[in-house]
Motif scaffolding. Structure first.
Motif, PDB file in Angstrom:
ATOM      1  N   ARG A 194       1.115  -1.262  -0.067  1.00  0.00           N
ATOM      2  CA  ARG A 194       0.297  -0.121  -0.080  1.00  0.00           C
ATOM      3  C   ARG A 194       0.764   1.349   0.161  1.00  0.00           C
ATOM      4  O   ARG A 194       0.618   2.337  -0.596  1.00  0.00           O
ATOM      5  N   ARG A 195       2.219   1.127   0.816  1.00  0.00           N
ATOM      6  CA  ARG A 195       3.011   2.517   0.822  1.00  0.00           C
ATOM      7  C   ARG A 195       4.029   2.269  -0.759  1.00  0.00           C
ATOM      8  O   ARG A 195       4.003   3.277  -1.066  1.00  0.00           O
ATOM      9  N   ASN A 196       4.395   1.534  -0.931  1.00  0.00           N
ATOM     10  CA  ASN A 196       4.838   1.288  -2.273  1.00  0.00           C
ATOM     11  C   ASN A 196       4.993   0.182  -3.242  1.00  0.00           C
ATOM     12  O   ASN A 196       4.922  -0.475  -3.328  1.00  0.00           O
ATOM     13  N   LYS A 197       3.896   0.903  -4.007  1.00  0.00           N
ATOM     14  CA  LYS A 197       3.497  -0.637  -4.733  1.00  0.00           C
ATOM     15  C   LYS A 197       4.551  -1.021  -5.893  1.00  0.00           C
ATOM     16  O   LYS A 197       4.612  -2.196  -6.161  1.00  0.00           O
ATOM     17  N   SER A 198       5.439  -0.351  -6.133  1.00  0.00           N
ATOM     18  CA  SER A 198       6.611  -0.575  -6.660  1.00  0.00           C
ATOM     19  C   SER A 198       7.540  -1.343  -5.970  1.00  0.00           C
ATOM     20  O   SER A 198       9.137  -2.008  -6.600  1.00  0.00           O
ATOM     21  N   GLY A 199       7.655  -1.591  -4.851  1.00  0.00           N
ATOM     22  CA  GLY A 199       8.279  -2.152  -3.384  1.00  0.00           C
ATOM     23  C   GLY A 199       9.690  -0.870  -3.888  1.00  0.00           C
ATOM     24  O   GLY A 199       9.711  -0.246  -4.520  1.00  0.00           O
ATOM     25  N   HIS A 200      10.192  -1.127  -2.737  1.00  0.00           N
ATOM     26  CA  HIS A 200      10.922  -0.314  -1.482  1.00  0.00           C
ATOM     27  C   HIS A 200      12.387  -0.554  -2.705  1.00  0.00           C
ATOM     28  O   HIS A 200      13.338  -1.302  -2.324  1.00  0.00           O
ATOM     29  N   VAL A 201      13.525   0.216  -2.961  1.00  0.00           N
ATOM     30  CA  VAL A 201      14.557   0.521  -3.339  1.00  0.00           C
ATOM     31  C   VAL A 201      15.561   1.267  -2.552  1.00  0.00           C
ATOM     32  O   VAL A 201      14.991   2.613  -2.659  1.00  0.00           O
ATOM     33  N   GLY A 202      16.117   0.396  -2.208  1.00  0.00           N
ATOM     34  CA  GLY A 202      17.308   1.671  -0.919  1.00  0.00           C
ATOM     35  C   GLY A 202      18.873   0.891  -1.564  1.00  0.00           C
ATOM     36  O   GLY A 202      19.404   0.388  -2.167  1.00  0.00           O
ATOM     37  N   PRO A 203      19.670   1.927  -1.390  1.00  0.00           N
ATOM     38  CA  PRO A 203      21.300   2.039  -1.577  1.00  0.00           C
ATOM     39  C   PRO A 203      21.572   1.203  -0.882  1.00  0.00           C
ATOM     40  O   PRO A 203      20.824   0.495   0.803  1.00  0.00           O
TER      41      PRO A 203
END
Length: 415
Positions: free
Chosen positions: A197-206
Motif C-alpha cells: 500500500r505504501r509503495n506498489k513498486s517496492g522499496h529501492v534502497g542503497p
C-alpha cells in the motif's frame, strides 16, 4: 536509448527476447517477465540519470551513457575503434597542425580530415595528450586521450554473517583501463500488505558502500525470512554494465568463525582434551537464533581429521593420543541448518597428559637398570664406596622412586 542485454534488447520501451547466456542461465525466445525501470539520480557528477534495470530473474546487462564523465579537456574512447579528435577553435577550411606531447610523430596510420585528427583502430599506445595549432603554430586546442573498454558484467557474491545484515562483494570481469565507479542498490522482493500500500513498486534502497572495504556494500536491518534483489552497476566514462542477483537470507547465512578457542589437557586422563570456545562477536545473542558447532582435531603428526558436532560451547575429546600434541579447530552454522558452515577458526594446540601406566613401566625399567649398574659397580670395586657416594646414589634412587610410588598408590586407592 538502447539497452544491450545478454538475453534482451530493449528499444523505445519494447522488449524483445532472443537466445543468449548470462551466468549460465539460458534465455528462451519468449516474452520476458515484467521489466521494471526505476530512475535514480547518480551521485557521479556529469553522468545524469542512470537506469536501474530490475528484471524478474538473475540477469546482467550493459547500457551506454552518452553524457561525459565530467573532466574538462579529456576525451574517452574505446580501444580498437577509429578515434576522432576535434580541433576546437579552428576556422572552417583553415589548415591545422596536430602534435603529440612527448613524441616526434603522430601514431602510425593517423590522418587529418577536416581539421580533425583520425586515429584508426586506436591501441593503448595511442593514448596521450594531443594539441592542434593554426598555420602560424599558435595553440588552438589541447585534448587528453584516454582509451579503454566498456565495463564488463561484474562478478557478485553475497553473504550474511548474522541474521540482521548481509553484505555483497564484487570484482570486475574485465580490465577497462579507465576510471570505474559502482552504483549498488537493492529491492525487497516479497512485500507485506502494508508495504504494498505504501509503495506498489517496492522499496529501492542503497546497498551502502564502505570506503574502507573496496568492492563491498552492506544492507542493514534485513529480514531473515525475506528475499532481496541486488543491482550492482559498474560505470566508466564509456558506459555501464550491471548484474542482478536474487538473494535469500536463509541461503546466504554464513557465520564468522567461533572465537576464543582454548584446548587444555585433562589431569590424570591421558586420552582426553577439554576444548572450549565462544560465539563470534558478530552473531547477536538472541535465543531464537542459535548456532551449532563442528570440531575437528588430529595429532600434529597425522594428516586425517576426526570431526565431532555439538550444540555446546565446550567438548571433551575422548580419543586423543597420550603424549602427542594435537591441533584443534572449530566452525559454526545456524542451529536449524540454514546457509553454510563458517570458515574454520584459528588453530589451537595442546598435548594430553602421559599415561601413568606407561610412566610406571618406564620407571620399572629404569629401576632395574639402576640396580644392575650398582651391582656391577660393587663387583668391580671390592672396597666399599665412600659414604658420600652411597648417599648420592640413595638420593638419586629416592628421587626416581617417589613419583612412581605416589602414582601407584593413587591408582590403587578407591575413587
Amino acid at each position: 536509448m538502447a539497452i544491450a542485454h545478454a538475453g534482451y534488447k530493449c528499444e523505445s520501451g519494447t522488449v524483445r527476447s532472443r537466445m543468449g547466456q548470462s551466468n549460465g542461465i539460458g534465455y528462451r525466445d519468449a516474452v520476458a517477465d515484467t521489466l521494471c525501470f526505476h530512475q535514480m539520480h547518480s551521485h557521479i557528477r556529469g553522468l545524469g540519470r542512470v537506469m536501474v534495470f530490475l528484471a524478474a530473474a538473475l540477469a546482467s546487462a550493459s547500457l551506454t551513457i552518452p553524457e561525459g564523465w565530467g573532466e574538462e579537456g579529456v576525451q574517452y574512447s574505446q580501444l580498437g575503434t577509429d578515434v576522432t579528435l576535434s580541433c576546437i577553435g579552428a576556422r572552417t577550411g583553415s589548415t591545422v597542425q596536430w602534435r603529440r606531447d612527448g613524441a616526434m610523430a603522430l601514431p602510425e596510420g593517423s590522418a587529418i580530415h577536416q581539421d580533425a585528427l583520425v586515429l584508426p583502430r586506436a591501441s593503448l599506445a595511442a593514448a596521450g595528450t594531443y594539441s592542434c595549432h593554426d598555420e602560424d603554430g599558435s595553440l588552438l586546442h589541447t585534448v587528453s586521450l584516454q582509451l579503454g573498454h566498456l565495463p564488463g558484467v561484474p562478478f557478485v557474491s553475497c553473504r550474511a554473517s548474522d541474521y540482521e545484515n548481509f553484505s555483497c562483494s564484487w570484482t570486475s570481469s574485465l580490465e577497462t583501463f579507465l576510471p570505474t565507479r559502482y552504483i549498488t542498490t537493492y529491492r525487497k522482493k516479497s512485500l507485506t500488505g502494508e508495504e504494498k500500500r505504501r509503495n506498489k513498486s517496492g522499496h529501492v534502497g542503497p546497498c551502502l558502500q564502505d570506503p574502507a572495504r573496496t568492492g563491498t556494500c552492506t544492507v542493514h536491518r534485513s529480514e531473515f525470512w525475506s528475499s532481496y534483489r541486488l543491482n550492482i552497476t559498474e560505470v566508466n566514462p564509456l558506459g555501464s554494465s550491471f548484474r542482478l542477483l536474487d538473494v535469500t537470507m536463509q541461503a546466504i547465512i554464513k557465520p564468522d568463525p567461533p572465537e576464543g578457542l582454548v584446548v587444555e589437557p585433562v589431569p590424570l586422563a591421558p586420552r582426553r582434551l577439554h576444548v572450549s570456545w565462544k560465539y563470534p562477536a558478530s552473531w547477536p545473542k538472541e535465543p531464537h537464533f542459535q548456532l551449532r558447532f563442528r570440531l575437528q582435531y588430529r595429532p600434529v603428526i597425522h594428516r586425517s581429521w576426526s570431526v565431532v558436532e555439538t550444540v555446546n560451547l565446550s567438548e571433551v575429546i575422548t580419543d586423543a593420543f597420550a603424549g602427542l600434541e594435537h591441533v584443534v579447530q572449530v566452525s559454526a552454522k545456524d542451529f536449524l541448518d540454514a546457509g553454510n558452515w563458517s570458515e574454520w577458526s584459528a588453530e589451537a594446540r595442546a598435548t594430553p597428559v602421559r599415561d601413568p601406566a606407561t610412566m610406571a613401566t618406564s620407571f620399572a625399567g629404569s629401576r632395574e637398570k639402576t640396580h644392575l649398574g650398582i651391582s656391577e659397580l660393587d663387583s668391580a670395586h671390592s672396597v666399599p664406596a665412600p659414604v658420600n657416594v652411597r648417599m648420592a646414589q640413595s638420593c638419586w634412587l629416592f628421587r626416581q622412586l617417589v613419583p612412581a610410588l605416589m602414582l601407584l598408590a593413587f591408582r590403587g586407592s578407591p575413587l
